[in-house]
Design a protein around this motif. Structure first.
Motif, PDB file in Angstrom:
ATOM      1  N   LYS A 121      -2.490   5.184   7.732  1.00 41.89           N
ATOM      2  CA  LYS A 121      -3.676   4.880   6.940  1.00 41.89           C
ATOM      3  C   LYS A 121      -3.853   5.842   5.775  1.00 41.89           C
ATOM      4  CE  LYS A 121      -6.118   2.888  10.893  1.00 41.89           C
ATOM      5  NZ  LYS A 121      -7.318   2.961  11.766  1.00 41.89           N
ATOM      6  N   GLY A 122      -2.828   6.616   5.473  1.00 37.39           N
ATOM      7  CA  GLY A 122      -2.955   7.600   4.407  1.00 37.39           C
ATOM      8  C   GLY A 122      -2.926   6.990   3.028  1.00 37.39           C
ATOM      9  N   GLU A 123      -3.063   7.847   2.039  1.00 37.84           N
ATOM     10  CA  GLU A 123      -3.059   7.410   0.641  1.00 37.84           C
ATOM     11  C   GLU A 123      -1.609   7.233   0.197  1.00 37.84           C
ATOM     12  OE1 GLU A 123      -5.611   6.778  -1.329  1.00 37.84           O
ATOM     13  OE2 GLU A 123      -7.213   7.324   0.011  1.00 37.84           O
ATOM     14  N   SER A 126       0.971   3.810  -4.969  1.00 34.90           N
ATOM     15  CA  SER A 126       1.346   4.512  -6.199  1.00 34.90           C
ATOM     16  C   SER A 126       0.137   4.935  -7.021  1.00 34.90           C
ATOM     17  CB  SER A 126       2.276   3.636  -7.038  1.00 34.90           C
ATOM     18  OG  SER A 126       1.673   2.398  -7.322  1.00 34.90           O
ATOM     19  N   VAL A 127      -0.973   4.211  -6.915  1.00 38.63           N
ATOM     20  CA  VAL A 127      -2.151   4.606  -7.693  1.00 38.63           C
ATOM     21  C   VAL A 127      -2.804   5.854  -7.107  1.00 38.63           C
ATOM     22  CG1 VAL A 127      -2.636   2.307  -8.562  1.00 38.63           C
ATOM     23  CG2 VAL A 127      -3.694   3.038  -6.432  1.00 38.63           C
ATOM     24  N   HIS A 128      -2.352   6.316  -5.934  1.00 36.63           N
ATOM     25  CA  HIS A 128      -2.853   7.557  -5.369  1.00 36.63           C
ATOM     26  C   HIS A 128      -1.897   8.710  -5.620  1.00 36.63           C
ATOM     27  CE1 HIS A 128      -5.108   4.602  -2.674  1.00 36.63           C
ATOM     28  NE2 HIS A 128      -6.006   5.191  -3.420  1.00 36.63           N
ATOM     29  N   SER A 129      -0.872   8.478  -6.422  1.00 32.99           N
ATOM     30  CA  SER A 129       0.041   9.533  -6.844  1.00 32.99           C
ATOM     31  C   SER A 129      -0.701  10.482  -7.778  1.00 32.99           C
ATOM     32  CB  SER A 129       1.221   8.898  -7.584  1.00 32.99           C
ATOM     33  OG  SER A 129       1.757   9.773  -8.541  1.00 32.99           O
ATOM     34  N   CYS A 130      -0.536  11.788  -7.557  1.00 32.78           N
ATOM     35  CA  CYS A 130      -1.205  12.735  -8.454  1.00 32.78           C
ATOM     36  C   CYS A 130      -0.642  12.634  -9.870  1.00 32.78           C
ATOM     37  CB  CYS A 130      -1.099  14.159  -7.916  1.00 32.78           C
ATOM     38  SG  CYS A 130       0.589  14.777  -7.721  1.00 32.78           S
ATOM     39  N   PRO A 149      -8.863  12.402  -3.061  1.00 31.27           N
ATOM     40  CA  PRO A 149      -7.771  12.473  -2.081  1.00 31.27           C
ATOM     41  C   PRO A 149      -6.949  13.754  -2.156  1.00 31.27           C
ATOM     42  CG  PRO A 149      -7.784  10.347  -3.209  1.00 31.27           C
ATOM     43  CD  PRO A 149      -8.701  11.249  -3.959  1.00 31.27           C
ATOM     44  N   HIS A 150      -7.148  14.556  -3.217  1.00 36.85           N
ATOM     45  CA  HIS A 150      -6.303  15.726  -3.431  1.00 36.85           C
ATOM     46  C   HIS A 150      -7.027  17.048  -3.164  1.00 36.85           C
ATOM     47  CE1 HIS A 150      -3.368  12.969  -5.155  1.00 36.85           C
ATOM     48  NE2 HIS A 150      -4.353  12.452  -5.859  1.00 36.85           N
ATOM     49  N   TYR A 254      -5.510   0.837   1.946  1.00 39.11           N
ATOM     50  CA  TYR A 254      -5.612   2.185   2.480  1.00 39.11           C
ATOM     51  C   TYR A 254      -7.073   2.622   2.574  1.00 39.11           C
ATOM     52  CZ  TYR A 254      -0.734   1.776   1.488  1.00 39.11           C
ATOM     53  OH  TYR A 254       0.542   1.315   1.459  1.00 39.11           O
ATOM     54  N   TYR A 255      -7.383   3.319   3.682  1.00 40.38           N
ATOM     55  CA  TYR A 255      -8.751   3.743   3.960  1.00 40.38           C
ATOM     56  C   TYR A 255      -9.719   2.572   3.920  1.00 40.38           C
ATOM     57  CZ  TYR A 255      -7.069   8.507   3.701  1.00 40.38           C
ATOM     58  OH  TYR A 255      -6.370   9.678   3.934  1.00 40.38           O
TER      59      TYR A 255
END
Length: 282
Positions: A121-123, A126-130, A149-150, A254-255
């Motif tokens: 269930k994590g981030e 690709s839109v959660h890539s830093c 998320p970071h 996700y989430y």
């Protein structure tokens, strides 16, 4: 499992040197190390394509951040010819980024579900890539929520906070327009850059003048390349939506977020908005 002789490229350790047959090509491009980075965790046939394509996306996010940050510096320095060359390269990179979806664009839910189960269930989108978030901030898509998320990784969070607060490429372009004599309100060029950009009729009117008056030919060329950047970035986002719909439909992402709805909302936020809205008056 059948032998995969290409994996023999992978070194047993990070050591390198001429004594073990390393060539200039292998050393310069870190080829052996590169081929240690794909570690599928399921038997799903599409997983290797998913991993490699996602890693290539990450590399292109970084490349685009490098190029667009350079273009921002060149615009700030009034070196528009240099910025045009940099943006032209960036458009080529964005075209290549669009193509990264092709390797698994026809993946089905049956192909994707085992991968998603291992990702948990994590981030993992690709839109959660830093690095994607750095790119979004450079393009002017600002949102403090993108930092959440970071928080557990202070160094990444600090870098993103700095990127959020810095002027975007578009902010610097608008500052350039004002320096070239186009009347823009101070509230446009001097604002809290961490806040989302809001379209202004004065900015739209400035772009209409740029396109109508021959004295602004250089700025018009800049506007056209920025429009291409926006266009191809939007195409990448559209492909993301399509692949998401194909692999798991409208199920929660996700989430427990509504993945498809969220991606659709993102498409309603064009990059460099007045470059699009001004065309009605042209």
């Amino acid at each position: 499992m059948a032998s995969e002789s290409w994996r023999d490229l992978r070194p047993p350790s990070a050591t390198s040197g001429d004594e073990d047959g390393t060539t200039g090509y292998i050393e310069y491009f870190q080829v052996r190390q590169l081929h240690t980075l794909q570690r599928p965790v399921t038997e799903t046939p599409y997983e290797m394509a998913f991993v490699v394509s996602s890693q290539v996306m990450e590399l292109y996010f970084g490349l685009l951040c490098h190029e667009l940050a350079r273009a921002r510096r060149e615009v700030r320095a009034d070196d528009v010819p240099a910025a045009l060359r940099t943006l032209l390269r960036s458009v080529s990179h964005l075209r290549a980024l669009e193509g990264t979806w092709e390797s698994y664009a026809d993946m089905t839910p049956a192909d994707w579900n085992p991968i998603k189960a291992r990702l948990g269930k994590g981030e993992s989108s690709s839109v959660h890539s830093c690095m994607y978030r750095h790119l979004a901030f450079l393009l002017g898509l600002k949102s403090s929520k993108m930092l959440e998320p970071h928080r557990s990784t202070p160094l990444i969070h600090k870098g993103l906070q700095e990127a959020l607060s810095a002027p975007s490429l578009y902010d610097e372009v608008l500052n350039l327009l004002q320096r070239r004599g186009l009347p823009l309100p101070e509230s446009v060029v001097h604002r809290d850059f961490a806040e989302p950009y809001v379209s202004r009729p004065e900015v739209e009117a400035a772009w209409v003048r740029v396109y109508h008056e021959k004295s602004f030919a250089e700025l018009m060329a800049l506007g056209e390349l920025l429009t291409q950047v926006s266009d191809h970035f939007t195409r990448w986002r559209e492909r993301h939506l399509t692949v998401t719909m194909r692999t798991f439909g409208a199920k929660p992402g996700y989430y427990r977020t509504e993945a498809v709805a969220r991606l659709r909302r993102g498409l309603d936020q064009p990059v460099f908005p007045e470059l699009w809205s001004s065309r009605t008056a042209l």
